[in-house]
Every structure is written in structure tokens, then in C-alpha cells.
Enzyme design. Structure first.
Site, PDB file in Angstrom:
ATOM      1  N   ASP A 183       0.857  -1.191   0.000  1.00  0.00           N
ATOM      2  CA  ASP A 183       0.000   0.000   0.000  1.00  0.00           C
ATOM      3  C   ASP A 183       0.894   1.243   0.000  1.00  0.00           C
ATOM      4  O   ASP A 183       1.833   1.342   0.800  1.00  0.00           O
ATOM      5  CB  ASP A 183      -0.903  -0.024   1.241  1.00  0.00           C
ATOM      6  N   ASN A 191      -1.459  13.020  -4.140  1.00  0.00           N
ATOM      7  CA  ASN A 191      -2.549  13.518  -4.984  1.00  0.00           C
ATOM      8  C   ASN A 191      -2.819  14.992  -4.718  1.00  0.00           C
ATOM      9  O   ASN A 191      -2.983  15.788  -5.645  1.00  0.00           O
ATOM     10  CB  ASN A 191      -3.840  12.744  -4.698  1.00  0.00           C
ATOM     11  N   HIS A 196      -4.137  14.662  -9.265  1.00  0.00           N
ATOM     12  CA  HIS A 196      -4.622  13.293  -9.451  1.00  0.00           C
ATOM     13  C   HIS A 196      -3.947  12.605 -10.654  1.00  0.00           C
ATOM     14  O   HIS A 196      -3.647  11.417 -10.610  1.00  0.00           O
ATOM     15  CB  HIS A 196      -6.135  13.342  -9.648  1.00  0.00           C
ATOM     16  N   ASP A 200      -1.943   9.171 -10.746  1.00  0.00           N
ATOM     17  CA  ASP A 200      -2.178   8.036 -11.657  1.00  0.00           C
ATOM     18  C   ASP A 200      -0.862   7.555 -12.261  1.00  0.00           C
ATOM     19  O   ASP A 200      -0.625   6.360 -12.396  1.00  0.00           O
ATOM     20  CB  ASP A 200      -3.108   8.466 -12.799  1.00  0.00           C
ATOM     21  N   GLU A 226      -4.789   2.681  -4.045  1.00  0.00           N
ATOM     22  CA  GLU A 226      -3.321   2.588  -4.031  1.00  0.00           C
ATOM     23  C   GLU A 226      -2.879   1.310  -3.348  1.00  0.00           C
ATOM     24  O   GLU A 226      -1.825   1.212  -2.752  1.00  0.00           O
ATOM     25  CB  GLU A 226      -2.719   3.844  -3.423  1.00  0.00           C
TER      26      GLU A 226
HETATM   27  N1  LIG Z   1      -4.418   9.310  -8.486  1.00  0.00           N
HETATM   28  C1  LIG Z   1      -5.189   8.358  -7.998  1.00  0.00           C
HETATM   29  N2  LIG Z   1      -5.499   8.388  -6.681  1.00  0.00           N
HETATM   30  C2  LIG Z   1      -6.259   7.409  -6.186  1.00  0.00           C
HETATM   31  C3  LIG Z   1      -6.754   6.360  -6.991  1.00  0.00           C
HETATM   32  N3  LIG Z   1      -7.483   5.536  -6.210  1.00  0.00           N
HETATM   33  C4  LIG Z   1      -7.444   6.056  -4.954  1.00  0.00           C
HETATM   34  N4  LIG Z   1      -6.704   7.181  -4.924  1.00  0.00           N
HETATM   35  C5  LIG Z   1      -6.408   8.065  -3.805  1.00  0.00           C
HETATM   36  O1  LIG Z   1      -5.555   7.414  -2.874  1.00  0.00           O
HETATM   37  C6  LIG Z   1      -5.702   8.100  -1.619  1.00  0.00           C
HETATM   38  C7  LIG Z   1      -5.684   7.104  -0.500  1.00  0.00           C
HETATM   39  O2  LIG Z   1      -5.713   7.794   0.687  1.00  0.00           O
HETATM   40  P1  LIG Z   1      -5.720   7.112   2.103  1.00  0.00           P
HETATM   41  O3  LIG Z   1      -6.598   5.883   2.072  1.00  0.00           O
HETATM   42  O4  LIG Z   1      -6.045   8.160   3.118  1.00  0.00           O
HETATM   43  O5  LIG Z   1      -4.280   6.530   2.321  1.00  0.00           O
HETATM   44  P2  LIG Z   1      -2.858   7.257   2.241  1.00  0.00           P
HETATM   45  O6  LIG Z   1      -2.967   8.735   2.068  1.00  0.00           O
HETATM   46  O7  LIG Z   1      -2.050   6.516   1.220  1.00  0.00           O
HETATM   47  O8  LIG Z   1      -2.299   6.967   3.676  1.00  0.00           O
HETATM   48  P3  LIG Z   1      -1.696   5.642   4.268  1.00  0.00           P
HETATM   49  O9  LIG Z   1      -2.164   4.493   3.417  1.00  0.00           O
HETATM   50  O10 LIG Z   1      -2.243   5.554   5.650  1.00  0.00           O
HETATM   51  O11 LIG Z   1      -0.219   5.780   4.240  1.00  0.00           O
HETATM   52  C8  LIG Z   1      -6.987   8.894  -1.703  1.00  0.00           C
HETATM   53  O12 LIG Z   1      -6.642  10.274  -1.789  1.00  0.00           O
HETATM   54  C9  LIG Z   1      -7.629   8.439  -3.007  1.00  0.00           C
HETATM   55  O13 LIG Z   1      -8.323   9.489  -3.642  1.00  0.00           O
HETATM   56  C10 LIG Z   1      -6.430   6.382  -8.399  1.00  0.00           C
HETATM   57  O14 LIG Z   1      -6.829   5.509  -9.180  1.00  0.00           O
HETATM   58  N5  LIG Z   1      -5.652   7.388  -8.834  1.00  0.00           N
END
Ligand SMILES: Nc1nc2c(ncn2[C@@H]2O[C@H](COP(=O)(O)OP(=O)(O)OP(=O)(O)O)[C@@H](O)[C@H]2O)c(=O)[nH]1
Length: 304
Positions: A183, A191, A196, A200, A226
Site C-alpha cells: 500500500d 494527490n 490526481h 495516476d 493505491e
Molecule cells: N491518483 C489516484 N489516486 C487514487 C486512486 N485511487 C485512490 N486514490 C487516492 O488514494 C488516496 C488514499 O488515501 P488514504 O486511504 O487516506 O491513504 P494514504 O494517504 O495513502 O495513507 P496511508 O495508506 O495511511 O499511508 C486517496 O486520496 C484516493 O483518492 C487512483 O486511481 N488514482
């Protein structure tokens, strides 16, 4: 003089209409005869398929072997079994197989044929159609439904299917199997800071970088957002730990257009234990990932 039933086509006075209709088929219509001693031949074989599949009705009227020898090795036993079943139970033949044509190319052929017992053995009336285009389209759709569009990796559906297969193999043969959950750390911040689209791109290049370190039988999948999973057949936990550490360092060392060390991952590992279901194994890997996050991220935790 053979009975009219098994008379070769060249000796039959067919109405012109039948010949013209058969010529429009993307395949052929046939009679297949099997004598009591098991000898197969095609007394009747017409249609445009005889030309594009390069089948010689005259030669096949006496002996089916020149056609049977061109059936793909992987399909031959299944087709022969279908013929045997049809003889034994008098049920129709309905299957598909690959036929090798000139230049070594394969064409997919669907065959349907109805058997009839006659004095000299069994006689089928049937049809073969070239279904190569449909098969290619089905394969394209299957690949699409198993693939994550952004990264080109396997998706969750594909991972779950492979997990079931590998767990069953591991249970049966007591072979090692490890599962990793990966992860991205603070991806929300990436992002938010870079946008965004840049996010990606990070996901896509991370997938590419990881894939380059893996063996062909390993399966890297994007579970969503992610989060990624890596299935490692024939891999004990100690090997998975070394690979995870290499992946972690490799990912952190890439630039991604934002400077080294901006993108890191946390990784959780679980090794399959005999009797573990898919859900249990995933849960154990997830628990390890949770600990990796909890202990400060950018690290590997392997469950015991
Ligand atoms: N660019 C992009 N962002 C994505 C995608 N799918 C999910 N995200 C973003 O990934 C982020 C995940 O955030 P969180 O679940 O808070 O996790 P994190 O910020 O990685 O924090 P930790 O996992 O705790 O380290 C969110 O901002 C989602 O919008 C995608 O397909 N593309």
C-alpha cells in the site's frame, strides 16, 4: 457399391442449390463414418471450408487421418473422447478444436454432429464452422475483465481466482505460497500536492517497476486505489521477505518526477498455512500491512 448413406460426394448427383448454399457457409457440412473396426472417413464433405481449411474431400472420403493429424495436440484427445462418447451413448458431438492450416497457423473450429447407427457402423451428419474470430473476441473480453485499466496489471477478480487455484495446489502438494499486500504511503498527500493525474502516473510506473523484479509465475494485482497484492507461488516466507525488502527499496529509490523518496510503500506478508482459506490468508497479509503502517510506514512486516 456403398449404400447411398455413405456414398462419397463426388458420386452423388447433388442439386446445384445445395452446393451453392454449402459454398456460402464459413465452414462445411459433412458425414463422418466410423466402421466397426474404428476406421474413420468423411464420405461427404462440402462447403467453402474445404478450401480455406485446405481439406481434400476426395482423400478424406477414404480416410479421415490427413485431417485428424492436423488437429492441435492439446485438442486431439478431447475430440477423440467426444467421438467415443458419441459412439457409446449415441449422443451428439458438440465441441471445438484447433486445426492447423498452411503456414502453421491455427483456426478454431466448432463441430456439431448427430450420430446414427447403420449396418456398417456409426454415421454422423454434421457441420463445422470456423469460429476463430469469435474465440479471439472472447479472449480479448476475458483479458479486459481480468485487467486493471490504469496499470495493466491483473485486477482483484483475477487475483481472487488465482488465489483459489494456488491455495488448492499448495494444500494438495504442501508447497509454499506467500501473499504480499502493498500500500502506498500518504498517497492522499501526493494527490493533493501533485494532482490526481500525477498520482495516476505514480501508480502506473510503480506497477511497471515492480513487475520488472518478478518471476513470470508471480501475480501482481491492483486491488483498487493505491493497494496492490502480490501472489508468490512456490515461495516460502523468508524468500518473500527478501523480495519485499528489495521492492520497498526499489520503489523508494525511484524519482517519479517528484524527487527520490517521495513515494514509499508499506508491505505486509503472510505465508499460506495448510487449511487457510483465501479470506484467512488475505486477512493475515492485511494484518501485517496494518502493522507496517502502524510502525511508521515504508517498511516490511511479515506475519508468523
Ligand atoms: N491518483 C489516484 N489516486 C487514487 C486512486 N485511487 C485512490 N486514490 C487516492 O488514494 C488516496 C488514499 O488515501 P488514504 O486511504 O487516506 O491513504 P494514504 O494517504 O495513502 O495513507 P496511508 O495508506 O495511511 O499511508 C486517496 O486520496 C484516493 O483518492 C487512483 O486511481 N488514482
Amino acid at each position: 457399391m456403398p449404400s447411398m448413406d455413405v456414398m462419397p460426394c463426388r458420386e452423388r448427383p447433388e442439386p446445384q442449390l445445395v452446393l451453392e448454399l454449402a459454398d456460402q457457409l464459413p465452414g462445411l457440412i459433412f458425414q463422418l463414418h466410423r466402421s466397426e473396426d474404428g476406421h474413420l472417413h468423411f464420405p461427404y464433405l462440402i462447403g467453402s471450408g474445404t478450401r480455406f481449411l485446405d481439406l481434400d474431400p476426395e482423400a478424406l472420403a477414404g480416410d479421415a487421418r490427413p485431417a485428424l493429424e492436423r488437429i492441435h495436440d492439446e485438442d486431439y484427445p478431447r475430440l477423440m473422447a467426444a467421438i467415443e462418447r458419441s459412439v457409446r451413448w449415441c449422443t451428439p458431438i458438440a465441441t471445438k478444436f484447433r486445426l492447423i492450416i498452411q503456414g502453421g497457423q491455427c483456426r478454431w473450429i466448432a463441430v456439431r454432429a448427430q450420430p446414427k447407427r447403420i449396418e456398417s457402423g456409426v454415421l454422423w451428419h454434421g457441420m463445422m464452422l470456423d469460429i476463430s474470430e469469435q474465440v479471439a473476441e472472447e479472449e480479448r473480453l476475458r483479458a479486459l475483465s481480468d485487467t486493471d485499466a490504469l496499470t495493466g496489471l491483473a485486477n482483484r477478480r483475477k487475483l481472487l481466482q488465482r488465489l483459489d487455484e494456488e491455495i488448492s495446489l499448495s494444500n494438495r502438494h504442501a508447497t509454499p505460497l506467500s501473499l504480499m499486500m502493498l500500500d502506498l504511503d500518504h498517497f492522499k498527500a501526493i494527490n493533493d500536492t501533485w494532482g490526481h493525474l500525477q498520482g495516476d502516473e505514480v501508480l502506473a510506473s510503480l506497477a511497471e517497476h515492480c513487475q520488472a523484479l518478478l518471476r513470470e509465475e508471480d501475480l501482481l494485482a491492483r486491488l483498487g486505489g493505491e493497494e496492490f497484492a502480490l501472489l508468490l507461488p512456490l515461495t516460502p516466507r523468508a524468500h518473500a521477505e527478501r523480495l519485499a525488502e528489495r521492492l520497498r527499496q526499489h520503489i523508494a529509490a525511484q524519482d517519479y518526477g517528484m524527487g527520490d523518496g517521495c513515494v514509499t510503500v508499506s508491505i505486509g506478508i503472510a505465508e499460506h498455512r495448510v487449511g487457510d482459506t483465501r479470506d484467512i490468508l488475505m486477512k493475515r497479509a492485511d494484518d501485517s500491512l496494518y502493522q507496517a503502517k502502524h510502525q511508521g510506514r515504508n517498511r516490511v512486516v511479515s506475519g508468523h
